[in-house]
Structures are given as C-alpha cells and as structure tokens.
Design an enzyme around this catalytic site. Structure first.
Site, PDB file in Angstrom:
ATOM      1  N   GLY A  50       0.827  -1.212   0.000  1.00  8.72           N
ATOM      2  CA  GLY A  50       0.000   0.000   0.000  1.00  8.72           C
ATOM      3  C   GLY A  50       0.853   1.249   0.000  1.00  8.72           C
ATOM      4  O   GLY A  50       2.053   1.188  -0.276  1.00  8.72           O
ATOM      5  N   ASN A  51       0.233   2.374   0.275  1.00  8.67           N
ATOM      6  CA  ASN A  51       0.981   3.630   0.343  1.00  8.67           C
ATOM      7  C   ASN A  51       0.370   4.508   1.431  1.00  8.67           C
ATOM      8  O   ASN A  51      -0.640   4.156   2.035  1.00  8.67           O
ATOM      9  CB  ASN A  51       0.995   4.322  -1.025  1.00  8.67           C
ATOM     10  CG  ASN A  51      -0.399   4.637  -1.506  1.00  8.67           C
ATOM     11  OD1 ASN A  51      -1.074   5.482  -0.938  1.00  8.67           O
ATOM     12  ND2 ASN A  51      -0.848   3.930  -2.537  1.00  8.67           N
ATOM     13  N   ARG A  52       1.000   5.652   1.673  1.00  5.39           N
ATOM     14  CA  ARG A  52       0.622   6.449   2.847  1.00  5.39           C
ATOM     15  C   ARG A  52      -0.471   7.469   2.563  1.00  5.39           C
ATOM     16  O   ARG A  52      -0.738   8.331   3.393  1.00  5.39           O
ATOM     17  CB  ARG A  52       1.872   7.137   3.406  1.00  5.39           C
ATOM     18  CG  ARG A  52       2.827   6.142   4.043  1.00  5.39           C
ATOM     19  CD  ARG A  52       4.090   6.820   4.563  1.00  5.39           C
ATOM     20  NE  ARG A  52       3.802   7.969   5.354  1.00  5.39           N
ATOM     21  CZ  ARG A  52       4.472   9.125   5.278  1.00  5.39           C
ATOM     22  NH1 ARG A  52       5.462   9.258   4.429  1.00  5.39           N
ATOM     23  NH2 ARG A  52       4.135  10.133   6.045  1.00  5.39           N
ATOM     24  N   SER A  53      -1.104   7.410   1.410  1.00 11.10           N
ATOM     25  CA  SER A  53      -2.142   8.402   1.125  1.00 11.10           C
ATOM     26  C   SER A  53      -3.347   8.194   2.055  1.00 11.10           C
ATOM     27  O   SER A  53      -3.866   7.087   2.173  1.00 11.10           O
ATOM     28  CB  SER A  53      -2.581   8.261  -0.333  1.00 11.10           C
ATOM     29  OG  SER A  53      -3.618   9.172  -0.581  1.00 11.10           O
TER      30      SER A  53
END
Ligand code: C5P
Length: 407
Positions: free
Chosen positions: A207-210
C-alpha cells in the site's frame, strides 16, 4: 464579503469563554451577530458579556418573545450558524433534530450553512455515540471544525480541544463563500481519493501512505459548489463526505473499473488517489510463511494499468481530466519539469503537482501544490487541504467544456 446575519450558538463547555473571541472577530469583520447560548453556556460566560461583545440583545428563553415567533425567526434570518463550542450533548441533539431550547429551534428553522466546533474530553469525542452523531451531521452537510489535539481542562490531553477562534471564524466564512459559489451546479464530477492496496495474501498488502484527505476535500468542495459528485474511495483514513455517491474500492484494478464507469459522461474527473504502479503477479491463497533457513523473499510484481493515461488517451470530449503528481524531488524547477512531462504523457488537461516525503504531503491537514496546464504554471496553492481543493476547482471550473454546460 457583504454583511452577514450570523447566529453564534454557544453551548455549555469550558471552551465557552473562548467563544467570546469568535463573536468578537465576526463583529469586527462587520457582521451582524446574534448569540444564542444554552443554559449551560451561561454558567461559563455571562449574558452581559455576550450582549456587549455582540452588540445585540441575547435571548435564551424559548418562551420569551413569542409574539414575534422568536423561536423560528432567529434561524430563518440567519445566513450562517456557528456553534462553538459544540458539546457532545448538543451534537447528539443536533443529530436527533431535537428542539427543546432556543438553539435547537433556531437550527431546525434555518436553511443556512452550519459550522460546528466540537469541544469535549477525548473519551467523549472518541465515544462511538459521538462519532456516529458527528458522521450524521457531516452527512447532512454540517462543517466540523476540529477538535484540535492538545491540553484539555484537566491534566489530560488529546483530541477534544476546541479549535482556536481565528480558525473557526476562517472556516465559517469560507463555508459561506463556498456555498455562494455555485459554479459547478448541474455538473457531474468524479473524484478518486485514498491509496490502493494490492493483496499479497489474505492478510498482507502493498500500500501507500495516502490518507485520502485531499481527494475528500475536493469532493466536498465540488459538492458545496453545486456538483453531483461520485467519490471513488480507496481505503480512506478519513470519513467520507456527505451528499456524494461513494464507491468503495481497494485495488488499482477495482479503481480502474469504478472510475472508467463513472467517468463516462462526467464533466470533470479528478484523480487524487495514489494508485499502485505494480501488483503482485499472484496472490497467495494462504498466508505466506517464512521458510526455514531462507534469508529473504523475492516478490514478483506486474505493472498495473495507468488509469489516468488510459482515460487521457481515449476520446474524452467534454470531460476535463485532472491528474496529481506526488514527487519526492526536492528541486522546484525539476519538480515542475517532471510535472510537465507527466501532464503530456498522461494526456491530462491539468496536473496538480505536490512534493511528498516523510513529513510532507501525506496524512497532513495542509498542502502546497502547483497547478499545471499545457500553457505552464496556472496557479500555486498553499493552505488547508480544503482551501487547496477550492483553488484547484477555481482553475478547473472555467475550463469545463461548453458542451456540458448545464441546462
Ligand atoms: O505516474 P504517477 O503515479 O506519478 O501519476 C500520478 C497520477 O496518475 C495520479 O493522478 C494517479 O491517480 C494516476 N495514476 C493512475 N494509474 C496508475 C498510477 C497513477 O491513474 N497506475
């Protein structure tokens, strides 16, 4: 801004003393302010103080002024209602639509935008009953300012502190301005927000930190400006906005399917979501386990489609496409070069470029962006994600295609 008739509701929390600052700022800004305190509020601040600062009589009793139908007159005349502080009790009453005091009647009788600044102890703020009531109010279009995180009345600290008066006043006036701007009335707007997750096995993902904050702010701002909004929500860490058609997705492929469907016939598509460029080549049916003696694990990834480029290179007459470019590039000039290249490569009409890093961009409440078009830099915006959202829409709205003009 022209002189507004503003009701300031004050409810019974210790932060009521700070509400005097809210009233004073609004009066000094030239507005006509009518304070409606609850009985509880008057235990913290005196009526003479409120009358002196607001320069208007202060009414409390529901059964006074019956001849002038005061219980509805105050709300009907209001251009804006600000409730600061809003206690957990008042929030519950607002959510239930109760009208057992003058403030409750005023709110129910009004069609004005409502802005509330919650203030309470952290446990009360986090209580599921309060969370559900706040979600209900948000859903109905009430603007929630704060609460801030910090020292509370006792020795405790955490989320629950009322926002500072200048922040409340700025948010309240911005809300009225946004409601007055109806430049997206009759338009269909699609916004993607959040970050995609690509599963590796039943319990893990890439995933990512958005957090989704910027995309959600754009959806909220577009709705406030009159648009019919579809929000494609990828794993949001913030509450989704009220009044929008929400389609929840998780992976890039799901986001692609949802946005492709929603974008057909839309006037504006804003791709604020952070989409994974790669996904695992295969998803393990069971949890991937360490192997005895192994010293690492290699994952095979395959490319995800570039969804924005797909939309940008397909015929999309009548749909204005806005992409985002989150870059870690430190040099400003180089950042803009990267943005210009991306605008071209993706076939987008506008590109919102922002720098991200360990401490910039993601999950924060503020943002700093440059908006690029084929002509070059069109605008720079810095401030809360909501004010950045409005600035993006300020650039996009006049560029919407004529063919999709309402009516
Ligand atoms: O190429 P990059 O990921 O920097 O591009 C960012 C923009 O492209 C964002 O608007 C994002 O929503 C979109 N994007 C996409 N599909 C991908 C990757 C990014 O639509 N696979």
């Amino acid at each position: 801004m022209s002189r507004l008739n503003i009701v300031v509701g004050i409810t019974g929390g210790i932060a009521a003393y700070k509400a005097v600052g809210v009233v004073r700022s609004l009066v000094l800004a030239g507005h006509d302010v009518h304070v409606v305190p609850t009985d509880g509020a008057l235990r913290f601040v005196g009526r003479p103080t409120l009358e002196a600062i607001s320069r208007n009589p202060v009414h409390v009793d529901l059964y006074e002024g019956v001849a002038e139908v005061r219980h509805v007159a105050i709300g009907q005349a209001a251009d804006l209602i600000v409730i600061a502080p809003a206690t957990a009790n008042t929030i519950a009453k607002l959510a239930a639509g109760l009208a057992d005091d003058l403030l409750g009647n005023t709110v129910l009788a009004s069609e004005a935008p409502i802005v509330i600044a919650p203030a309470m102890h952290t446990e009360m703020w986090l209580n599921p009953a309060t969370a559900a009531n706040v979600a209900t109010l948000r859903e109905r279009g009430v603007t929630i300012v704060g609460p801030a995180v910090g020292q509370l009345t006792g020795t405790d600290s955490g989320p629950g502190r009322m926002e500072e008066p200048d922040v409340i006043v700025a948010a309240a006036l911005a809300r009225v301005e946004a409601s007055a701007r109806r430049d997206l009335a009759g338009r269909r707007v699609v916004v993607t927000a959040g970050g995609t997750r690509e599963p590796l096995d039943p319990v893990r993902f890439l995933g990512n930190r958005s957090s989704g904050k910027q995309g959600v702010a754009i959806a909220e701002a577009a709705r406030a400006r009159g648009a019919q909004v579809t929000l494609i929500a990828a794993n949001l860490e913030v509450a989704s906005p009220g009044g929008c058609d929400i389609r929840e997705v998780s992976t890039a492929l799901e986001l692609q399917a949802a946005v492709t469907e929603a974008a057909s016939g839309a006037d504006l598509v804003v791709m604020a979501a952070a989409v994974a460029d790669y996904r695992p080549a295969s998803i393990s049916e069971s949890k991937i386990k360490k192997q005895p003696g192994d010293d690492g694990l290699t994952l095979e990834l395959v490319r995800n489609p570039d969804i924005l480029a797909g939309l940008g290179h397909a015929p999309h007459d009548g749909t204005l496409l806005v992409g985002f470019a989150a870059e870690t590039e430190a040099d400003d000039e180089r950042l803009l070069e990267l943005g210009a290249g991306k605008l071209e490569a993706k076939g987008a009409d506008l590109l919102v470029v922002n720098r991200v890093g360990w401490t910039e961009g993601f999950a924060r409440d503020d943002n700093r962006v440059v908006i690029l078009g084929n002509e070059g830099v069109l605008a720079r915006a810095i401030g809360s994600k909501m004010s950045v959202a409005h600035e993006i829409l300020d650039v996009a709205a006049p560029r919407l295609r004529e063919t999709h003009e309402p009516g």
